[in-house]
Design a protein around this motif. Structure first.
Motif, PDB file in Angstrom:
ATOM      1  N   LEU A  34       0.826  -1.201   0.000  1.00 28.66           N
ATOM      2  CA  LEU A  34       0.000   0.000   0.000  1.00 28.66           C
ATOM      3  C   LEU A  34       0.870   1.265   0.000  1.00 28.66           C
ATOM      4  N   SER A  35       1.916   1.260   0.795  1.00 34.28           N
ATOM      5  CA  SER A  35       2.780   2.442   0.883  1.00 34.28           C
ATOM      6  C   SER A  35       3.607   2.660  -0.385  1.00 34.28           C
ATOM      7  N   LEU A  36       3.852   1.606  -1.143  1.00 34.39           N
ATOM      8  CA  LEU A  36       4.609   1.741  -2.391  1.00 34.39           C
ATOM      9  C   LEU A  36       3.784   2.382  -3.507  1.00 34.39           C
ATOM     10  N   GLU A  37       2.472   2.440  -3.292  1.00 31.89           N
ATOM     11  CA  GLU A  37       1.550   3.034  -4.268  1.00 31.89           C
ATOM     12  C   GLU A  37       1.768   2.487  -5.679  1.00 31.89           C
ATOM     13  N   LEU A  38       1.880   1.162  -5.770  1.00 35.44           N
ATOM     14  CA  LEU A  38       2.047   0.519  -7.068  1.00 35.44           C
ATOM     15  C   LEU A  38       0.828   0.782  -7.944  1.00 35.44           C
ATOM     16  N   ASN A  39       1.060   1.015  -9.206  1.00 32.60           N
ATOM     17  CA  ASN A  39      -0.002   1.359 -10.144  1.00 32.60           C
ATOM     18  C   ASN A  39      -0.821   0.134 -10.550  1.00 32.60           C
ATOM     19  N   LEU A  40      -0.202  -1.018 -10.631  1.00 37.00           N
ATOM     20  CA  LEU A  40      -0.837  -2.260 -11.069  1.00 37.00           C
ATOM     21  C   LEU A  40      -1.504  -2.109 -12.436  1.00 37.00           C
ATOM     22  N   LEU A  41      -0.870  -1.369 -13.319  1.00 41.03           N
ATOM     23  CA  LEU A  41      -1.453  -1.092 -14.629  1.00 41.03           C
ATOM     24  C   LEU A  41      -1.763  -2.370 -15.394  1.00 41.03           C
ATOM     25  N   TRP A  42      -0.909  -3.371 -15.287  1.00 44.55           N
ATOM     26  CA  TRP A  42      -1.149  -4.626 -16.001  1.00 44.55           C
ATOM     27  C   TRP A  42      -2.458  -5.274 -15.546  1.00 44.55           C
ATOM     28  N   LEU A  43      -2.723  -5.267 -14.232  1.00 46.64           N
ATOM     29  CA  LEU A  43      -3.949  -5.861 -13.705  1.00 46.64           C
ATOM     30  C   LEU A  43      -5.168  -5.011 -14.060  1.00 46.64           C
ATOM     31  N   ARG A  44      -4.983  -3.715 -14.069  1.00 42.53           N
ATOM     32  CA  ARG A  44      -6.064  -2.806 -14.457  1.00 42.53           C
ATOM     33  C   ARG A  44      -6.456  -3.053 -15.913  1.00 42.53           C
ATOM     34  N   ARG A  45      -5.455  -3.247 -16.772  1.00 39.06           N
ATOM     35  CA  ARG A  45      -5.720  -3.504 -18.196  1.00 39.06           C
ATOM     36  C   ARG A  45      -6.397  -4.858 -18.401  1.00 39.06           C
ATOM     37  N   VAL A  46      -5.957  -5.852 -17.681  1.00 42.65           N
ATOM     38  CA  VAL A  46      -6.578  -7.181 -17.771  1.00 42.65           C
ATOM     39  C   VAL A  46      -8.047  -7.089 -17.376  1.00 42.65           C
ATOM     40  N   ASN A  47      -8.327  -6.433 -16.257  1.00 39.40           N
ATOM     41  CA  ASN A  47      -9.711  -6.271 -15.801  1.00 39.40           C
ATOM     42  C   ASN A  47     -10.551  -5.525 -16.828  1.00 39.40           C
ATOM     43  N   ALA A  48     -10.033  -4.422 -17.350  1.00 41.09           N
ATOM     44  CA  ALA A  48     -10.784  -3.634 -18.336  1.00 41.09           C
ATOM     45  C   ALA A  48     -11.058  -4.460 -19.586  1.00 41.09           C
ATOM     46  N   GLY A  49     -10.073  -5.191 -20.055  1.00 42.20           N
ATOM     47  CA  GLY A  49     -10.248  -6.013 -21.250  1.00 42.20           C
ATOM     48  C   GLY A  49     -11.303  -7.089 -21.073  1.00 42.20           C
ATOM     49  N   ILE A  50     -11.261  -7.780 -19.947  1.00 38.02           N
ATOM     50  CA  ILE A  50     -12.242  -8.843 -19.692  1.00 38.02           C
ATOM     51  C   ILE A  50     -13.639  -8.249 -19.509  1.00 38.02           C
ATOM     52  N   VAL A  51     -13.739  -7.145 -18.781  1.00 39.28           N
ATOM     53  CA  VAL A  51     -15.033  -6.479 -18.590  1.00 39.28           C
ATOM     54  C   VAL A  51     -15.601  -6.051 -19.943  1.00 39.28           C
ATOM     55  N   GLY A  52     -14.759  -5.506 -20.798  1.00 40.99           N
ATOM     56  CA  GLY A  52     -15.207  -5.116 -22.133  1.00 40.99           C
ATOM     57  C   GLY A  52     -15.769  -6.298 -22.907  1.00 40.99           C
ATOM     58  N   GLN A  53     -15.115  -7.449 -22.782  1.00 45.32           N
ATOM     59  CA  GLN A  53     -15.595  -8.662 -23.457  1.00 45.32           C
ATOM     60  C   GLN A  53     -16.921  -9.149 -22.866  1.00 45.32           C
ATOM     61  N   ILE A  54     -17.037  -9.118 -21.554  1.00 49.88           N
ATOM     62  CA  ILE A  54     -18.283  -9.531 -20.894  1.00 49.88           C
ATOM     63  C   ILE A  54     -19.434  -8.632 -21.343  1.00 49.88           C
ATOM     64  N   LEU A  55     -19.197  -7.332 -21.331  1.00 50.72           N
ATOM     65  CA  LEU A  55     -20.248  -6.386 -21.733  1.00 50.72           C
ATOM     66  C   LEU A  55     -20.630  -6.576 -23.199  1.00 50.72           C
TER      67      LEU A  55
END
Length: 179
Positions: free
Chosen positions: A44-65
């Motif tokens: 939490l203190s490192l404030e990691l962006n986790l962009l790869w996980l954010r992109r994976v989630n967005a891509g899968i959500v886009g497919q579901i929708l």
């Protein structure tokens, strides 16, 4: 020296009555949970962006929708629909919930194999429930015109918390029967 400490621990535990043993078991669980929270706060203190996980989630959500007939466009970690631009933020990846379910499972007094199965199933199920959470929020905004903040705050923020609790209790109660 370690043997001596373990002998004293065994002696200490042997002098406890039933109620004290139960309380001691609860104390050990909470101490493990506190120790397991240290890496969480470091991450939490490192404030990691986790962009790869954010992109994976967005891509899968886009497919579901798209599968349920909602026209979407996904760009990096953004999901765009007719009336909504959704940033799948770091917190929207449910990484904290995945960490919580793993910590709850690991803090129990079960075998390591059983814990590992619980962590894997728990983290994967939280990941999938989170995809359902994001997709259903967009669906409700698009189809039923329900306010995003209402859905997010009252239905799904608390919903994911309850899911973690229900998963953990179910894993404790029924997991050995399923394994």
């Amino acid at each position: 020296m370690i043997e001596r400490i373990l002998d004293r621990k065994k002696e200490f535990e042997g002098r406890m009555d039933k109620k004290q043993k139960q309380l001691y078991k609860v104390l050990k669980f909470f101490l493990k949970l506190v120790i397991l929270s240290v890496p969480f706060y470091i991450i939490l203190s490192l404030e990691l962006n986790l962009l790869w996980l954010r992109r994976v989630n967005a891509g899968i959500v886009g497919q579901i929708l798209a599968l349920i007939g909602i026209e979407t466009e996904v760009y990096l970690n953004w999901v765009f629909t007719e009336s909504l631009s959704l940033d799948v933020s770091r917190d929207s990846t449910a990484w904290k919930s995945m960490f919580a379910v793993a910590a709850l499972v690991l803090a129990t007094e079960k075998t390591i194999d059983y814990k590992l199965k619980g962590v894997i199933i728990g983290v994967l199920s939280v990941f999938m429930v989170n995809l359902l959470r994001i997709s259903s929020m967009v669906f409700m905004v698009e189809v039923f015109q329900i306010g995003y903040e209402f859905i997010h705050t009252f239905l799904w923020r608390w919903g994911l918390t309850f899911y973690i609790l229900i998963f953990w209790i179910s894993w404790l109660k029924y997991g050995e029967k399923i394994s």
